[in-house]
Motif scaffolding. Structure first.
Motif, short mmCIF file in Angstrom:
data_model
loop_
_atom_site.label_atom_id
_atom_site.label_comp_id
_atom_site.label_asym_id
_atom_site.label_seq_id
_atom_site.Cartn_x
_atom_site.Cartn_y
_atom_site.Cartn_z
N SER A 274 0.84 -1.19 0.00
CA SER A 274 0.00 0.00 0.00
C SER A 274 0.88 1.24 0.00
O SER A 274 1.96 1.26 0.58
N CYS A 275 0.41 2.28 -0.68
CA CYS A 275 1.11 3.57 -0.67
C CYS A 275 0.04 4.65 -0.57
O CYS A 275 -0.43 5.17 -1.56
N GLY A 276 -0.35 4.91 0.67
CA GLY A 276 -1.43 5.85 0.90
C GLY A 276 -2.74 5.26 0.43
O GLY A 276 -3.12 4.15 0.81
N ALA A 277 -3.44 5.95 -0.45
CA ALA A 277 -4.74 5.48 -0.95
C ALA A 277 -4.59 4.58 -2.17
O ALA A 277 -5.61 4.13 -2.72
N LEU A 278 -3.38 4.28 -2.60
CA LEU A 278 -3.14 3.48 -3.79
C LEU A 278 -2.41 2.19 -3.45
O LEU A 278 -2.00 1.97 -2.31
N LEU A 279 -2.25 1.34 -4.46
CA LEU A 279 -1.39 0.17 -4.37
C LEU A 279 -0.14 0.43 -5.20
O LEU A 279 -0.26 0.90 -6.35
N CYS A 280 1.02 0.16 -4.67
CA CYS A 280 2.26 0.36 -5.41
C CYS A 280 2.86 -1.00 -5.76
O CYS A 280 3.15 -1.81 -4.88
N VAL A 281 3.03 -1.23 -7.05
CA VAL A 281 3.57 -2.47 -7.58
C VAL A 281 5.05 -2.25 -7.88
O VAL A 281 5.41 -1.44 -8.74
N ALA A 282 5.91 -2.93 -7.14
CA ALA A 282 7.36 -2.77 -7.32
C ALA A 282 7.85 -3.77 -8.37
O ALA A 282 7.47 -4.93 -8.36
N PRO A 284 11.29 -5.57 -10.10
CA PRO A 284 12.64 -5.92 -9.63
C PRO A 284 13.70 -4.95 -10.14
O PRO A 284 14.07 -4.99 -11.31
N GLY A 285 14.16 -4.05 -9.26
CA GLY A 285 15.22 -3.13 -9.61
C GLY A 285 14.86 -2.14 -10.70
O GLY A 285 15.75 -1.56 -11.33
N ASP A 286 13.57 -1.89 -10.92
CA ASP A 286 13.18 -1.07 -12.08
C ASP A 286 11.95 -0.22 -11.79
O ASP A 286 11.06 -0.12 -12.60
N GLY A 287 11.90 0.41 -10.63
CA GLY A 287 10.81 1.35 -10.36
C GLY A 287 9.53 0.68 -9.91
O GLY A 287 9.50 -0.48 -9.50
N MET A 288 8.43 1.44 -10.00
CA MET A 288 7.15 0.93 -9.52
C MET A 288 5.99 1.62 -10.25
O MET A 288 6.15 2.67 -10.87
N THR A 289 4.81 0.99 -10.13
CA THR A 289 3.58 1.48 -10.75
C THR A 289 2.51 1.55 -9.69
O THR A 289 2.35 0.63 -8.89
N ALA A 290 1.74 2.65 -9.67
CA ALA A 290 0.66 2.84 -8.71
C ALA A 290 -0.67 2.46 -9.37
O ALA A 290 -0.98 2.91 -10.48
N LEU A 291 -1.44 1.62 -8.65
CA LEU A 291 -2.74 1.15 -9.16
C LEU A 291 -3.87 1.66 -8.26
O LEU A 291 -3.69 1.83 -7.05
N ASP A 292 -5.04 1.85 -8.87
CA ASP A 292 -6.25 2.15 -8.12
C ASP A 292 -6.71 0.86 -7.45
O ASP A 292 -6.98 -0.13 -8.14
N PRO A 293 -6.82 0.81 -6.11
CA PRO A 293 -7.21 -0.45 -5.46
C PRO A 293 -8.64 -0.89 -5.77
O PRO A 293 -8.97 -2.06 -5.58
N ALA A 294 -9.48 0.02 -6.25
CA ALA A 294 -10.86 -0.34 -6.56
C ALA A 294 -11.00 -0.98 -7.93
O ALA A 294 -11.87 -1.85 -8.14
N THR A 295 -10.14 -0.59 -8.89
CA THR A 295 -10.30 -1.07 -10.26
C THR A 295 -9.05 -1.72 -10.84
O THR A 295 -9.14 -2.42 -11.85
N GLY A 296 -7.88 -1.49 -10.25
CA GLY A 296 -6.64 -1.99 -10.82
C GLY A 296 -6.08 -1.12 -11.92
O GLY A 296 -5.05 -1.45 -12.52
N ALA A 297 -6.73 0.03 -12.20
CA ALA A 297 -6.25 0.92 -13.26
C ALA A 297 -4.95 1.58 -12.85
O ALA A 297 -4.74 1.91 -11.68
N VAL A 298 -4.06 1.80 -13.83
CA VAL A 298 -2.78 2.45 -13.58
C VAL A 298 -3.00 3.94 -13.36
O VAL A 298 -3.61 4.62 -14.19
N ARG A 299 -2.49 4.46 -12.25
CA ARG A 299 -2.54 5.89 -11.97
C ARG A 299 -1.27 6.60 -12.42
O ARG A 299 -1.31 7.67 -12.98
N TRP A 300 -0.10 5.99 -12.16
CA TRP A 300 1.16 6.56 -12.59
C TRP A 300 2.25 5.50 -12.47
O TRP A 300 2.05 4.46 -11.85
N SER A 301 3.39 5.81 -13.08
CA SER A 301 4.51 4.88 -13.06
C SER A 301 5.81 5.66 -13.05
O SER A 301 5.92 6.72 -13.68
N VAL A 302 6.80 5.16 -12.29
CA VAL A 302 8.13 5.77 -12.25
C VAL A 302 9.16 4.67 -12.47
O VAL A 302 8.94 3.52 -12.10
N ASP A 303 10.28 5.04 -13.07
CA ASP A 303 11.30 4.06 -13.41
C ASP A 303 12.39 3.94 -12.36
O ASP A 303 13.06 2.91 -12.28
#
Length: 411
Positions: A274-282, A284-303
């Motif tokens: 969890s990352c606040g109100a979102l889910l953060c998908v890490a 391996p060694g290459d950043g993460m993506t934030a998902l909406d926990p209600a729908t699974g939609a991608v909110r943002w991504s960083v490398d």
């Protein structure tokens, strides 16, 4: 969130987490005389405060743990075994022999007991030994590893046990309150105010259990037609997440009913948190993506950034994919607010204290600062002499070059 594969227990924070208490507001003084009277009264009534910094004996092969205002040191004793020593403000409270060999992996206080979990003498079996927190008297012990889920004490059976099980244990005397067979993977959820456990075998029903009573909450075969390929199961923010297809698919289920909620495709998934109100998908060694926990939609991504350390208001404190760096990101869109290069976060043995980080100065000294997520340069707390620092809610402990332990009270 805690994820456990049978045979390997992972703790990000072994002691039970407690919420940070609100900061008290100052009381306005009505007159100067009343203010002076109050200050004099408080000064007279307050107990004398102990030293702000002191040193404890450590030595090679020792391990240190913090709980409240007590520091526990596990180290080899003068014979062939080991011992646990409890200190408060530099004063030894008690010491007791500790069975087994090697060092402890987890030490924490719960309900007037000090729990010590670690290897029992080989690479597979673990043992939990419990002491009276006031006297150090040996109270109970059992094979397997005990761990706290909220305020519930559970124990996983020893790896060599032919019938693996998970048991709720009474901290007072070590007696069994309930026990269930366990195969496959275990997951735990306690951030929502309830303590739940997930039993997920390779085939058959996945079961959600009330960790307090051992009663079933929900049960469902997630793959009734055919067993899935190798998968990983975890619980996050009221969801059961199943990562499968070599980390390319995340399947989300409601933790109360085990009904499917959504499916998300990702390039590669290491873990989800969890990352606040979102889910953060890490990744391996290459950043993460934030998902909406209600729908699974991608909110943002960083490398670059991965691993959420803290979430406050609309900001996230995250780690660098390369060692030795932190950053503050905006939770809503993942934009970089501040980069805090060179800082290494001190591991926390219990929640409720400040987020402290260190940066080497040379000569065995380190700069100590508090990570406040403001985006400004972190407030400096001072300079310490030592390395391998860990924190509790009120104490910081670092290892001096000679092996002794420097303890500093946090203001």
């Amino acid at each position: 969130m805690t994820v456990i594969d049978l045979g390997e227990l992972r703790h990000d924070a072994p002691p039970p987490a407690t919420p940070r208490p609100p900061r008290s507001a100052g009381r306005p003084a009505r007159t100067l005389a009343l203010l002076l009277l109050a200050l004099l009264t408080l000064t007279a009534a307050a107990p004398p405060r102990g030293p702000a910094e002191w040193t404890l004996p450590g030595g090679l092969g020792s391990a240190v743990f913090v709980s409240g205002d007590v520091v526990y040191v596990v180290r080899p004793n003068r014979g062939d075994g080991r011992e646990i020593v409890a200190y408060r403000e530099g004063r030894e409270l008690w010491r007791s022999p500790l069975p087994g060999i090697g060092t402890a992996v987890s030490v924490w206080e719960q309900d007037g007991r000090v729990m010590v979990a670690g290897p029992a003498g080989n690479d597979e079996d673990w043992e939990t030994v419990t002491y009276d927190a006031a006297t150090g008297a040996d109270v109970w012990r059992r094979r397997g590893v005990a761990f706290a889920i909220g305020r519930v004490l559970l124990s996983q059976s020893a790896a060599s046990d032919p019938s693996p099980s998970i048991t709720r244990v009474d901290p007072a005397d070590g007696s069994t309150m309930w026990t269930l067979p366990s195969t496959g993977m275990l997951g735990f959820d306690y951030g929502s105010g309830t303590e739940r456990m997930v039993l997920s075998p390779v085939t058959g029903q996945t079961v959600v259990v009330d960790a307090r009573t051992g009663a079933r909450v929900a049960a469902r075969d997630l793959h009734p037609v055919r067993p899935p390929a190798p998968r990983h199961v975890m619980t996050v923010a009221g969801l059961l997440l199943e990562i499968r297809d070599a980390g390319g698919i995340i399947e989300a289920y409601d933790l109360d009913t085990l009904r499917p909620r959504w499916t998300a495709e990702q390039e590669l998934v290491d873990y989800v948190d969890s990352c606040g109100a979102l889910l953060c998908v890490a990744r391996p060694g290459d950043g993460m993506t934030a998902l909406d926990p209600a729908t699974g939609a991608v909110r943002w991504s960083v490398d670059r950034w991965a691993g959420v350390v803290a979430a406050r208001d609309d900001r996230l404190l995250v780690g660098d994919t390369a060692p030795g760096g932190l950053a503050v990101l905006g939770q809503t869109d993942g934009h970089l607010i501040a980069e805090l290069g060179g800082w290494i976060l001190a591991p926390q043995h219990e929640s409720g204290g400040p987020l402290l980080a260190t940066r080497p100065l040379g000569g065995g000294r380190q700069l100590l600062a508090e990570m406040d997520l403001s985006g400004d340069p972190p407030p400096i707390r001072g300079v310490i002499t030592g390395t391998d620092c860990t924190t509790g809610a009120t104490l910081l402990v670092c290892r001096r070059p000679g092996g002794d332990l420097l303890v500093r009270r946090l203001p």
